[in-house]
Design a protein around this motif. Structure first.
Motif, PDB file in Angstrom:
ATOM      1  N   LEU A  36      34.347  42.075  37.541  1.00  0.00           N
ATOM      2  CA  LEU A  36      35.330  42.085  38.615  1.00  0.00           C
ATOM      3  C   LEU A  36      35.717  43.532  38.883  1.00  0.00           C
ATOM      4  N   ALA A  37      35.633  43.938  40.123  1.00  0.00           N
ATOM      5  CA  ALA A  37      36.054  45.303  40.451  1.00  0.00           C
ATOM      6  C   ALA A  37      37.403  45.253  41.140  1.00  0.00           C
ATOM      7  N   ILE A  38      38.327  46.096  40.678  1.00  0.00           N
ATOM      8  CA  ILE A  38      39.607  46.236  41.377  1.00  0.00           C
ATOM      9  C   ILE A  38      39.598  47.592  42.057  1.00  0.00           C
ATOM     10  N   VAL A  39      39.664  47.577  43.363  1.00  0.00           N
ATOM     11  CA  VAL A  39      39.536  48.812  44.129  1.00  0.00           C
ATOM     12  C   VAL A  39      40.835  49.097  44.860  1.00  0.00           C
ATOM     13  N   GLY A  40      41.197  50.364  44.907  1.00  0.00           N
ATOM     14  CA  GLY A  40      42.391  50.736  45.649  1.00  0.00           C
ATOM     15  C   GLY A  40      42.609  52.221  45.527  1.00  0.00           C
ATOM     16  N   GLU A  41      43.514  52.766  46.329  1.00  0.00           N
ATOM     17  CA  GLU A  41      43.784  54.196  46.261  1.00  0.00           C
ATOM     18  C   GLU A  41      44.819  54.449  45.174  1.00  0.00           C
ATOM     19  N   SER A  42      45.071  55.729  44.891  1.00  0.00           N
ATOM     20  CA  SER A  42      46.035  56.021  43.845  1.00  0.00           C
ATOM     21  C   SER A  42      47.393  55.442  44.245  1.00  0.00           C
ATOM     22  N   GLY A  43      48.058  54.844  43.267  1.00  0.00           N
ATOM     23  CA  GLY A  43      49.349  54.249  43.541  1.00  0.00           C
ATOM     24  C   GLY A  43      49.271  52.838  44.104  1.00  0.00           C
ATOM     25  N   SER A  44      48.081  52.253  44.129  1.00  0.00           N
ATOM     26  CA  SER A  44      47.971  50.904  44.699  1.00  0.00           C
ATOM     27  C   SER A  44      48.298  49.833  43.661  1.00  0.00           C
ATOM     28  N   GLY A  45      48.448  50.231  42.403  1.00  0.00           N
ATOM     29  CA  GLY A  45      48.812  49.267  41.370  1.00  0.00           C
ATOM     30  C   GLY A  45      47.622  48.697  40.640  1.00  0.00           C
ATOM     31  N   LYS A  46      46.439  49.280  40.851  1.00  0.00           N
ATOM     32  CA  LYS A  46      45.250  48.692  40.244  1.00  0.00           C
ATOM     33  C   LYS A  46      45.241  48.864  38.728  1.00  0.00           C
ATOM     34  N   SER A  47      45.658  50.021  38.251  1.00  0.00           N
ATOM     35  CA  SER A  47      45.696  50.206  36.796  1.00  0.00           C
ATOM     36  C   SER A  47      46.880  49.461  36.183  1.00  0.00           C
ATOM     37  N   VAL A  48      48.023  49.529  36.849  1.00  0.00           N
ATOM     38  CA  VAL A  48      49.223  48.890  36.302  1.00  0.00           C
ATOM     39  C   VAL A  48      48.985  47.408  36.078  1.00  0.00           C
ATOM     40  N   SER A  49      48.246  46.762  36.974  1.00  0.00           N
ATOM     41  CA  SER A  49      48.041  45.326  36.829  1.00  0.00           C
ATOM     42  C   SER A  49      47.298  45.013  35.531  1.00  0.00           C
ATOM     43  N   CYS A  50      46.366  45.884  35.131  1.00  0.00           N
ATOM     44  CA  CYS A  50      45.637  45.627  33.890  1.00  0.00           C
ATOM     45  C   CYS A  50      46.412  46.093  32.663  1.00  0.00           C
ATOM     46  N   TYR A  51      47.077  47.247  32.787  1.00  0.00           N
ATOM     47  CA  TYR A  51      47.794  47.779  31.639  1.00  0.00           C
ATOM     48  C   TYR A  51      48.963  46.888  31.260  1.00  0.00           C
ATOM     49  N   SER A  52      49.618  46.316  32.256  1.00  0.00           N
ATOM     50  CA  SER A  52      50.833  45.553  31.973  1.00  0.00           C
ATOM     51  C   SER A  52      50.516  44.324  31.125  1.00  0.00           C
ATOM     52  N   MET A  53      49.356  43.691  31.368  1.00  0.00           N
ATOM     53  CA  MET A  53      49.089  42.484  30.591  1.00  0.00           C
ATOM     54  C   MET A  53      48.744  42.818  29.149  1.00  0.00           C
ATOM     55  N   LEU A  54      48.341  44.057  28.878  1.00  0.00           N
ATOM     56  CA  LEU A  54      48.034  44.449  27.511  1.00  0.00           C
ATOM     57  C   LEU A  54      49.231  45.095  26.826  1.00  0.00           C
ATOM     58  N   GLY A  55      50.368  45.094  27.499  1.00  0.00           N
ATOM     59  CA  GLY A  55      51.557  45.716  26.932  1.00  0.00           C
ATOM     60  C   GLY A  55      51.432  47.217  26.836  1.00  0.00           C
ATOM     61  N   LEU A  56      50.686  47.813  27.751  1.00  0.00           N
ATOM     62  CA  LEU A  56      50.434  49.261  27.669  1.00  0.00           C
ATOM     63  C   LEU A  56      51.273  50.072  28.645  1.00  0.00           C
ATOM     64  N   ILE A  57      52.171  49.438  29.376  1.00  0.00           N
ATOM     65  CA  ILE A  57      53.058  50.247  30.217  1.00  0.00           C
ATOM     66  C   ILE A  57      54.391  50.376  29.510  1.00  0.00           C
TER      67      ILE A  57
END
Lengths: 525, 297
Positions: A36-57
């Motif tokens: 699955l590719a999550i594409v977006g520009e900086s600040g689009s929330g693409k990393s946050v969506s993955c980090y948050s579920m791993l408790g990494l934010i």
């Protein structure tokens, strides 16, 4: 059942400046054996969506407002820290953008692979070493026995990223999250790493989430694509659907922003242009801890007036050093650079000053290239004041005109750089470069730090200004697609040596040197 | 025809942006301790400036018959063993102590920033020579250095300022040099070179303003340092001489009679402590307020 399914996830950050809703109510799922590719520009929330579920934010300021993240039947957002840690270590693995900062510089590569095998997999040292060498072979590190005792700094960026992937594979994860794993790498290496990830995904039949800002990178890799903008999913579907038949206008915009095709404007005819800058046998050395490192080795080329000459090469090829040597920002060790047949290399600072008015530079990083303590007005007015181009009320008018020229609202004139986005800052930097009405500009990767849609705007601006002010330009880039879109001629540099030069289209159709072929292949995937 | 475009031609009518300093100030304002510190400093500073007009007594007026008395309605801080009003003496002492703090720090600031900026920006051999010189002066024992100065040039207030400043600038120079070395490699400095600005202008306009954050913070930490040094030197008899006084002198006198006349130690000690704490809180607040990372989110 899906390997991972995210339902209605929403994440916010509570900062001093208010609430940022980074992820707003998104849902998606990944199956085993799927990318699955999550594409977006900086600040689009693409990393946050993955980090948050791993408790990494970090929480606070982050807060998960709602949603579920079901992995193997366990809700990651709602389980104990111990459980989450266990899943994070064993079932979900991550690889990051910058492989250098993720490796311990004081341990050999082999040791860093062996350690987790001994502690987590309870292997003996000999078994662990054997397993580590197997892993190194799997991720394509040649002669793993010899490289086992190598240090991270002896590895190139691509090799380090391979080590990171090997480390991620130790736990035999079911899900691999790759956050922009190739952004920091050169194009040719980038392709190899993408192939490796695709290969591993197939062989091990695991799920992969690939986070990227670049739709082009995702093209051959992903089964499904999610496009994110401002924390929301604007489009999702199979890669085929999304990329060949984008429905949402933002996806269309992203696709359109990928530079493709040749330059639209007709070529300048070089035969009747005169030579503006002539570089002959240029050599530039750097002293690194007593050793001499030759960054530029006997390079010769001409830049004709009113042309854009592309200078292409990978990081460390010496391309920036050439640009800086011409402008005397670094001192060349030998050879000659002439401007209008006037030798530059033997001039002192005082003698250079009148010439500096005619030769300017645009820098790569718009965050570093503007003085944070100076307003836009001061930044733009400084060169004009220095060279006596305008003063008093005239100066104010000139500054405002300059802002019109680079597409900045006049009302911004008294603001400071930190109040602007990356693209706007780059416009300011371009404004400063053309403030003295130069003839020749060195543009050092002016768009590589920007998001694709912004990149397109800035490239258009540069093209427009070159035409309007009849500028000549040395355009330094690692991206052949960008160069093809903008430049008339191109020279290719490898390890400080010029390997090929010619008209952009000729070189594009019929590259002579192996290295140029590699570069082209990497761009075309 | 007065179109919008024509209205927009006067630069002065545009809203000016928030500079980093304004940003820092708004952050500082939210830091209660720092603001309390700043207010106390302003108050004490004002009192010291106005002392000659508002002091209830003369600082050398003795009343031997009175002797040492504890705080009372006439003498809020009490009197010393010569019957001099302690509050007056603390106020006058503050003038000296604060002056030493400010002037010596200004000396340290000027030399240190210039020295560090030049060394850091020029680099190479110049940098090596300049910084080795700093190392050498660092290695000289401070006390011997000051005693030597006093012996050679005689005792004077001015010399005291200079001597302390001459020692305190070393750390400042190191801090500034480190800052400048990082700044020098940033692209906006290269941009300034490619515009054609001279070295001096680049240092003045582009380097120093960006290095000021740590400098300001270190300055607030240097002032208490300097005041303690003055107290220490006066305590040893190398600084201010009677009948003039400073907080350092008052404290050293107070220590002698600590058991019978505790107020002689408490009040000047309190004054010094308040100023030191205030400066520390203010310095802490400034450090947070000027932190670039904090302004990014």
């Amino acid at each position: 059942m899906a390997l991972l399914s995210i339902e209605n996830l929403a994440v916010s950050f509570y900062t001093r400046n208010g609430i940022t809703r980074a992820v707003r109510d998104i849902s998606f799922s990944v199956e085993l054996g799927e990318t699955l590719a999550i594409v977006g520009e900086s600040g689009s929330g693409k990393s946050v969506s993955c980090y948050s579920m791993l408790g990494l934010i970090p929480c606070p300021p982050g807060k998960i407002e709602s949603g579920k993240a079901l992995f193997d039947g366990v809700d990651l957002l709602n389980c104990s820290d111990t459980k989450l840690r266990e899943i994070r270590g064993n079932k979900i693995a991550m690889i990051f953008q910058d492989p250098m900062t993720c490796l311990n510089p004081y341990l050999t590569v082999g040791e860093q692979l062996v350690e987790p095998l001994i502690y987590h997999k309870k292997l003996s040292r000999a078994e662990a070493k054997k397993k580590a060498i197997d892993l190194m072979t799997e991720v394509g590190i040649r002669t793993p026995e010899e490289n086992f005792d190598a240090w991270p700094h002896e590895f190139s960026g691509g090799m380090r990223q391979r080590v990171m992937i090997a480390m991620a594979l130790i736990a035999e994860p079911q899900l691999l999250i790759a956050d922009e794993p190739t952004t920091a790498l050169d194009v040719t290496i980038q392709k190899q790493i993408l192939d490796l990830i695709a290969d591993i995904q197939k062989k091990r039949n695991i799920g992969v989430i690939f986070i990227s800002h670049d739709l082009g990178v995702v093209k051959n890799l992903a089964d499904k694509v999610i496009v994110m903008k401002a924390g929301q999913i604007v489009e999702q579907g199979t890669a085929q659907e999304v990329l060949s038949n984008p429905k949402h206008e933002y996806t269309q915009k992203l696709l359109a922003a990928i530079p493709s095709g040749a330059k639209d404007t007709p070529h300048h005819n070089n035969s009747d242009s005169q030579i503006l800058v002539q570089v002959k046998n240029l050599v530039t050395d750097f002293k690194v801890k007593g050793n001499v490192f030759r960054a530029v080795n006997d390079v010769s080329f001409n830049i004709y007036s009113k042309e854009i000459l592309g200078l292409v090469g990978e990081s460390g090829s010496g391309k920036s050093t050439i640009g800086r040597s011409i402008l005397r920002l670094v001192n060349a060790s030998g050879g000659s650079v002439t401007y209008h047949s006037e030798e530059l290399l033997n001039k002192n600072a005082q003698q250079m000053k009148p010439l500096r008015r005619k030769m300017q530079m645009i820098f790569q990083d718009p965050y570093a290239s503007l003085n944070p303590r100076m307003t836009i007005y001061d930044t733009l007015a400084e060169p004009m004041k220095l060279h006596g181009i305008a003063k008093g009320a005239e100066l104010n008018q000139a500054v405002l005109k300059l802002m019109d020229d680079v597409g900045l609202a006049r009302a911004f004139v008294r603001k400071y750089p930190h109040e602007f986005s990356g693209g706007q800052r780059q416009r300011i930097a371009i404004g400063r470069a053309i403030a003295t009405k130069p003839e020749f500009i060195v543009a050092d990767e002016p768009v590589s730090a920007l998001d694709v849609t912004i990149q397109k705007q800035i490239l258009e601006l540069i093209g427009y200004l070159v035409d309007k002010h009849e500028l000549s330009m040395l355009f330094i880039s690692h991206d052949l697609a960008v160069v093809r879109k903008l430049c008339d001629r191109v020279i290719v540099l490898k390890h400080g040596v010029l390997v090929e030069s010619g008209e952009v289209e000729t070189l594009w159709q019929n590259p002579q040197h192996d290295y140029t072929r590699d570069l082209l292949q990497a761009v075309m995937h | 025809m007065t179109s919008q475009a024509e209205n927009l031609t006067n630069i002065d009518q545009f809203e000016s942006g928030r500079s980093l300093w304004q940003d820092a100030w708004s952050r500082l304002k939210r830091n209660k301790l720092a603001i309390i510190g700043l207010s106390l400093l302003i108050f004490i500073g004002l009192v010291c400036i106005l002392t000659p007009w508002i002091a209830p007594y003369s600082y050398e007026h003795q009343n031997l018959a009175l002797g040492a008395t504890p705080p009372s309605a006439q003498h809020w801080f009490g009197t010393d063993n010569l019957g001099r009003d302690l509050m007056t003496r603390v106020m006058y002492g503050g003038r000296v102590s604060l002056a030493v703090g400010l002037i010596a720090t200004a000396v340290a600031l000027t030399i240190g920033v210039t020295w560090g900026a030049i060394a850091g920006y020029t680099g190479g051999k110049v940098d090596t020579i300049m910084m080795r010189l700093v190392d050498i002066i660092y290695a000289l024992p401070f006390m011997i250095f000051i005693v030597l100065l006093m012996v050679v040039f005689g005792r004077s207030l001015l010399l005291l300022f200079l001597a302390i400043g001459a020692v305190e600038w070393l750390t400042m120079a190191r801090i500034v040099r480190g800052q400048v070395q990082t700044l020098r490699q940033l692209e906006f400095v290269e941009a300034a070179i490619s515009i054609g600005l001279s070295k001096a202008t680049i240092i003045r306009r582009h380097i120093i303003p960006n290095a000021l954050g740590p400098v300001i913070v270190y300055t607030t930490l240097t002032i208490p340092n300097v005041m303690l040094l003055e107290a220490f030197l006066s305590f040893l008899g190398l600084g201010i001489q009677p009948p003039q006084s400073s907080w350092g002198v008052l404290i050293s006198n107070g220590v002698e009679g600590m058991e019978e006349y505790p107020w002689l130690l408490i009040f000047p000690g309190l004054a010094l402590s308040i100023v030191l704490f205030s400066l520390n809180f203010l310095g802490d607040g400034l450090r947070d307020a000027l932190d670039v990372r904090a302004s990014k989110d």
